[in-house]
Enzyme design. Structure first.
Site, PDB file in Angstrom:
ATOM      1  N   ARG A  31       1.876   1.152  14.899  1.00  0.00           N
ATOM      2  CA  ARG A  31       1.470   0.961  13.514  1.00  0.00           C
ATOM      3  C   ARG A  31       1.984  -0.382  12.996  1.00  0.00           C
ATOM      4  O   ARG A  31       2.802  -1.028  13.649  1.00  0.00           O
ATOM      5  CB  ARG A  31       2.003   2.105  12.653  1.00  0.00           C
ATOM      6  N   GLU A  89      11.954  13.263  -0.669  1.00  0.00           N
ATOM      7  CA  GLU A  89      10.859  12.585  -1.360  1.00  0.00           C
ATOM      8  C   GLU A  89       9.491  13.101  -0.899  1.00  0.00           C
ATOM      9  O   GLU A  89       8.594  13.291  -1.716  1.00  0.00           O
ATOM     10  CB  GLU A  89      10.955  11.069  -1.133  1.00  0.00           C
ATOM     11  N   THR A 131       6.906  27.058   4.886  1.00  0.00           N
ATOM     12  CA  THR A 131       5.583  26.461   4.693  1.00  0.00           C
ATOM     13  C   THR A 131       4.506  27.411   5.195  1.00  0.00           C
ATOM     14  O   THR A 131       3.449  27.580   4.572  1.00  0.00           O
ATOM     15  CB  THR A 131       5.494  25.112   5.425  1.00  0.00           C
ATOM     16  N   HIS A 161      15.358  13.226  11.420  1.00  0.00           N
ATOM     17  CA  HIS A 161      14.194  13.327  12.319  1.00  0.00           C
ATOM     18  C   HIS A 161      13.251  12.145  12.128  1.00  0.00           C
ATOM     19  O   HIS A 161      12.306  11.988  12.895  1.00  0.00           O
ATOM     20  CB  HIS A 161      13.467  14.669  12.157  1.00  0.00           C
ATOM     21  N   HIS A 162      13.494  11.309  11.117  1.00  0.00           N
ATOM     22  CA  HIS A 162      12.703  10.091  10.957  1.00  0.00           C
ATOM     23  C   HIS A 162      13.244   8.967  11.834  1.00  0.00           C
ATOM     24  O   HIS A 162      12.680   7.885  11.843  1.00  0.00           O
ATOM     25  CB  HIS A 162      12.719   9.631   9.499  1.00  0.00           C
ATOM     26  N   SER A 208      12.399   5.832 -14.212  1.00  0.00           N
ATOM     27  CA  SER A 208      11.298   6.557 -14.854  1.00  0.00           C
ATOM     28  C   SER A 208      11.219   7.988 -14.334  1.00  0.00           C
ATOM     29  O   SER A 208      11.114   8.939 -15.106  1.00  0.00           O
ATOM     30  CB  SER A 208       9.992   5.810 -14.593  1.00  0.00           C
ATOM     31  N   SER A 209      11.295   8.143 -12.997  1.00  0.00           N
ATOM     32  CA  SER A 209      11.211   9.497 -12.426  1.00  0.00           C
ATOM     33  C   SER A 209      12.365  10.359 -12.886  1.00  0.00           C
ATOM     34  O   SER A 209      12.186  11.547 -13.167  1.00  0.00           O
ATOM     35  CB  SER A 209      11.270   9.450 -10.905  1.00  0.00           C
ATOM     36  N   TYR A 240       8.746  15.990  -0.009  1.00  0.00           N
ATOM     37  CA  TYR A 240       8.501  17.280  -0.654  1.00  0.00           C
ATOM     38  C   TYR A 240       8.301  17.105  -2.148  1.00  0.00           C
ATOM     39  O   TYR A 240       7.599  17.887  -2.777  1.00  0.00           O
ATOM     40  CB  TYR A 240       9.624  18.259  -0.324  1.00  0.00           C
ATOM     41  N   LYS A 298       3.748  30.019   2.704  1.00  0.00           N
ATOM     42  CA  LYS A 298       2.855  29.561   1.639  1.00  0.00           C
ATOM     43  C   LYS A 298       1.404  29.559   2.103  1.00  0.00           C
ATOM     44  O   LYS A 298       0.517  30.060   1.405  1.00  0.00           O
ATOM     45  CB  LYS A 298       3.252  28.155   1.177  1.00  0.00           C
ATOM     46  N   HIS A 354       0.844  -1.198   0.000  1.00  0.00           N
ATOM     47  CA  HIS A 354       0.000   0.000   0.000  1.00  0.00           C
ATOM     48  C   HIS A 354       0.879   1.248   0.000  1.00  0.00           C
ATOM     49  O   HIS A 354       0.686   2.154  -0.802  1.00  0.00           O
ATOM     50  CB  HIS A 354      -0.931  -0.017   1.214  1.00  0.00           C
ATOM     51  N   TRP A 371       7.281   0.006   3.736  1.00  0.00           N
ATOM     52  CA  TRP A 371       7.693   0.682   2.505  1.00  0.00           C
ATOM     53  C   TRP A 371       9.083   1.273   2.658  1.00  0.00           C
ATOM     54  O   TRP A 371       9.733   1.591   1.674  1.00  0.00           O
ATOM     55  CB  TRP A 371       6.681   1.754   2.108  1.00  0.00           C
ATOM     56  N   ASP A 415       5.820  20.905 -27.173  1.00  0.00           N
ATOM     57  CA  ASP A 415       5.802  19.564 -26.572  1.00  0.00           C
ATOM     58  C   ASP A 415       6.897  19.533 -25.523  1.00  0.00           C
ATOM     59  O   ASP A 415       7.540  20.557 -25.252  1.00  0.00           O
ATOM     60  CB  ASP A 415       6.038  18.476 -27.642  1.00  0.00           C
ATOM     61  N   SER A 469      -1.813  26.608  -5.935  1.00  0.00           N
ATOM     62  CA  SER A 469      -1.489  28.007  -6.206  1.00  0.00           C
ATOM     63  C   SER A 469      -2.046  28.475  -7.542  1.00  0.00           C
ATOM     64  O   SER A 469      -2.104  29.677  -7.803  1.00  0.00           O
ATOM     65  CB  SER A 469       0.025  28.217  -6.191  1.00  0.00           C
ATOM     66  N   HIS A 526      13.386  12.125   2.921  1.00  0.00           N
ATOM     67  CA  HIS A 526      12.772  13.382   3.305  1.00  0.00           C
ATOM     68  C   HIS A 526      12.553  14.299   2.106  1.00  0.00           C
ATOM     69  O   HIS A 526      11.448  14.805   1.931  1.00  0.00           O
ATOM     70  CB  HIS A 526      13.463  14.090   4.460  1.00  0.00           C
TER      71      HIS A 526
END
Lengths: 178, 524
Positions: free
Chosen positions: B449, B254, B327, B301-302, B168-169, B256, B330, B76, B141, B105, B267, B252
């Site tokens: 979790r 990622e 943030t 921090h993770h 791909s990315s 963002y 924004k 998931h 994950w 294009d 926006s 991290h």
């Protein structure tokens, strides 16, 4: 798309691809970089985390540990104990090695059985890693160096300046079946 | 001469049949493919979430075995991040970036085709891993060793899938950066670009910087598993914590990567329906760039619970909290854009406003988790689950919904059914909060979790959460219906279906012709 834009695009593509490649290398470079960082800051060094430093060692009580090795008659093996007795302090992590040889020309399965003197030491002799934990399978003529790591429990009775542990290496009864 | 040949070949409309989609190099076709791929993967990973919530409906083990539960949570997460949010955002970039900057294009159309068509291969690897001996990867994950090193063949397939998704990315990002930097219409200076284009430009740079690091990390897992290296194996002198450092160096930025394009979409939408220009455009650009730079400095921090020295904890705590400043800029700007605007509340605007409100809640719980002493208590509890679903579902996913409703008239030439769209919004908004808000309480009370069973005192909140989950899941079918209806017919959309919309994409007819801006427009 005009030729000049296509050209500029190709140049930019090359630069960005190089950046991506460099970052792939950087991912691997992080491995030694972290090691260097840990060295500089003294973080996460293995010996600090090892059991020996986590235990309180009683340096006031040196204990001589005689290690003895034997093999029953007729078993074609030789087990050699460390040649000198080991001095251990209660709580201290001690590491030593035994050598086992197969003197025959057939594979052997061997199992070491310890005995203690005085016998009550069996309770206080804490093995962290020992070749006696599992069967040793030896190829014909193989010679093997095997580790023994132990801690003498701090609760061991006082007044025992010398203790002994003897290993007898038997041929495993499960051997004929295989 | 190449340009001449292209013009000649592209003189007609879209070719038809299946091969049109396989061989297409058209940015609009590829954008559509990305979005449909994301939709299919969303239904797949969403049904896994339904199974998770069904199992957690009451304590004890009812529906799935604990090992299969772990496979469900792992897949998931992996699919939602790499197979849904990222492809959907890339789909938006493909459709909108050329239209918004006045380019004919993408810069490298053929590479664009490849960067989409390797995605299904990765998806197939992940799906068939479910049917291999031992089932799919079940280590979460985040792929942490030592657990990840111990699994069966499906763990190797997962690694290959991540390699492909990463390739791909990266190819997509190379394309997007080159398009934005080299192919803007005359007069479109960088500081005149729509904010969606800016956020994607920064996101693409993040992707190029960190996807290769992830590729390296999973390659190290692969060699640890198969070739006796010991990067993460303590018995061989490696360190499992090293993986966490390398992973979160990717991980991290990622998060963002997942949210910055969402910022861009919102926006675009809020000024349209507030009928005012975006408040503080330049500060929005700088805030996005600051968030991107700071994202490289906060990874640990993770992992506050790995045994970090206090100095490290303090640094990562304060650096993380610093991200709240850009943030906050924004969020302030979005609210200030709406302030005294002539607001109307069509479905895209509803989703955009919900985004601002709910993403901010997710941001605040992020600040709570940034505090090292609090995080040590909340680490790996449902509080974390609630936090990242607030930023990823009501953040990234709601922005995707908003963007789909906003640009659907441009893509299909038809207006969607506004009534059904509003039903979709309200059902999603309410059920989302029913689903995830109680998980904050569960986490604070200590429910861990990634566990299929729980202590009985957590039952009520889990039941509420599961009911919210089922309603949320069902509501998304409604969106599928709205989109399909809109493709098949509906009121004709004008070139500019939204009164307050600004930008080049609204100067072309709806639906956007197969080829647009072959002669670049001039921006004043």
């Amino acid at each position: 798309m005009s030729t000049s834009v296509a050209q500029a695009n190709r140049v930019l593509l090359r630069r960005l691809s190089l950046l991506a490649l460099a970052m792939f290398g950087f991912g691997f470079a992080l491995v030694p970089l972290y090691d260097v960082l840990c060295d500089i800051t003294g973080l996460n060094r293995g010996d600090i985390q090892a059991l020996a430093r986590n235990t309180q060692v009683d340096y006031s009580r040196p204990v001589r540990v005689d290690l003895v090795a034997s093999v029953p008659q007729g078993v074609p093996m030789r087990l050699t104990a460390p040649s000198r007795p080991v001095t251990a302090h209660p709580g201290e992590l001690v590491q030593t090695e035994f050598v086992l040889e197969n003197l025959s020309d057939r594979p052997l399965i061997a199992q070491a059985i310890p005995s203690y003197d005085p016998p009550l030491m069996a309770k206080y002799f804490k093995k962290i890693e020992c070749f006696c934990f599992r069967e040793q399978r030896l190829a014909p003529g193989e010679r093997r160096t095997m580790p023994l790591m132990f801690v003498l429990d701090q609760a061991m009775p006082a007044g025992l300046p010398t203790i002994a542990m003897a290993y007898t290496m038997y041929e495993s009864p499960s051997a004929p079946k295989r | 001469m190449q340009a001449h040949a292209l013009e000649h070949e592209h003189g007609h409309g879209a070719p038809s049949g299946l091969m049109r989609w396989v061989t297409t190099t058209n940015h609009k076709d590829i954008g559509t493919l990305y979005l449909w791929f994301a939709a299919v993967m969303f239904l797949l990973a969403g049904s896994m979430a339904m199974a998770i919530r069904a199992e957690l409906f009451q304590p004890g083990l009812q529906l799935v075995s604990p090992d299969f539960f772990n496979q469900l949570t792992t897949l998931h997460g992996l699919i939602m991040v790499f197979g849904v949010i990222m492809p959907a955002m890339t789909g938006f970039a493909n459709w909108q970036v050329p239209l918004m900057i006045g380019a004919p294009d993408m810069a490298f159309p053929r590479m664009n085709n490849w960067s989409f068509w390797i995605l299904p291969a990765a998806a197939i690897l992940l799906v068939i891993s479910l049917f291999l001996p031992g089932g799919a990867a079940a280590a979460g994950w985040t792929l942490y060793p030592p657990l990840f090193i111990q699994g069966g063949i499906s763990y190797d397939l997962t690694i290959f899938a991540i390699h492909i998704l990463g390739a791909s990315s990266i190819m997509g990002s190379l394309n997007i950066i080159t398009t934005i930097l080299n192919m803007r219409a005359p007069g479109m200076t960088l500081m005149k670009m729509p904010l969606f284009v800016w956020t994607w430009l920064i996101t693409a740079f993040l992707l190029i910087a960190v996807m290769p690091v992830l590729a390296g990390a999973v390659t190290m897992l692969l060699t640890d598993r198969n070739f006796d290296t010991h990067f993460f194996n303590a018995a061989g002198g490696g360190d499992p914590v090293l993986f966490q450092h390398v992973f979160w160096f990717f991980g991290h930025p990622e998060v963002y990567i997942l949210i910055l394009p969402a910022f861009g979409i919102v926006s675009q939408i809020i000024p349209t329906f507030a009928r005012k220009p975006l408040f503080g455009y330049a500060s929005m650009v700088y805030a996005t760039a600051s968030i991107a730079i700071l994202s490289f400095l906060v990874w640990a921090h993770h992992m506050f619970t790995v045994g970090m020295p206090a100095v490290g904890q303090l640094y990562f705590m304060y650096a993380t909290m610093l991200i709240a400043v850009p943030t906050g800029v924004k969020v302030f700007n979005w609210v200030a854009t709406m302030w005294r605007g002539s607001l109307t509340f069509e479905t895209p605007m509803l989703f955009a406003i919900a985004f601002v409100a709910l993403f901010t809640i997710g941001g605040f719980t992020g600040l709570v988790l940034a505090m090292a002493p609090v995080d040590i208590q909340l680490h790996d509890t449902y509080y974390v689950v609630a936090h990242f679903h607030y930023v990823l579902v009501s953040g990234a996913l709601f922005a995707i919904y908003a963007g789909v409703y906003y640009w659907l008239p441009k893509w299909t030439g038809h207006m969607y059914n506004e009534t059904l769209g509003k039903w979709h919004f309200w059902l999603s908004m309410i059920s989302f909060n029913v689903l995830f808000f109680p998980q904050h309480f569960l986490g604070l009370a200590g429910m861990p979790r990634r566990i299929p069973d729980y202590a009985v005192q957590f039952t009520e909140f889990n039941m509420i959460s599961s009911i919210g989950g089922f309603v949320f899941g069902a509501s998304q079918i409604l969106m599928l219906i709205v989109v399909l209806q809109c493709i098949r017919g509906g009121r004709k959309a004008e070139a500019k279906p939204w009164e307050g919309a600004q930008g080049l994409e609204w100067t072309v007819p709806s639906p956007a012709p197969y080829h647009t801006f072959e002669t670049p427009p001039v921006v004043k």
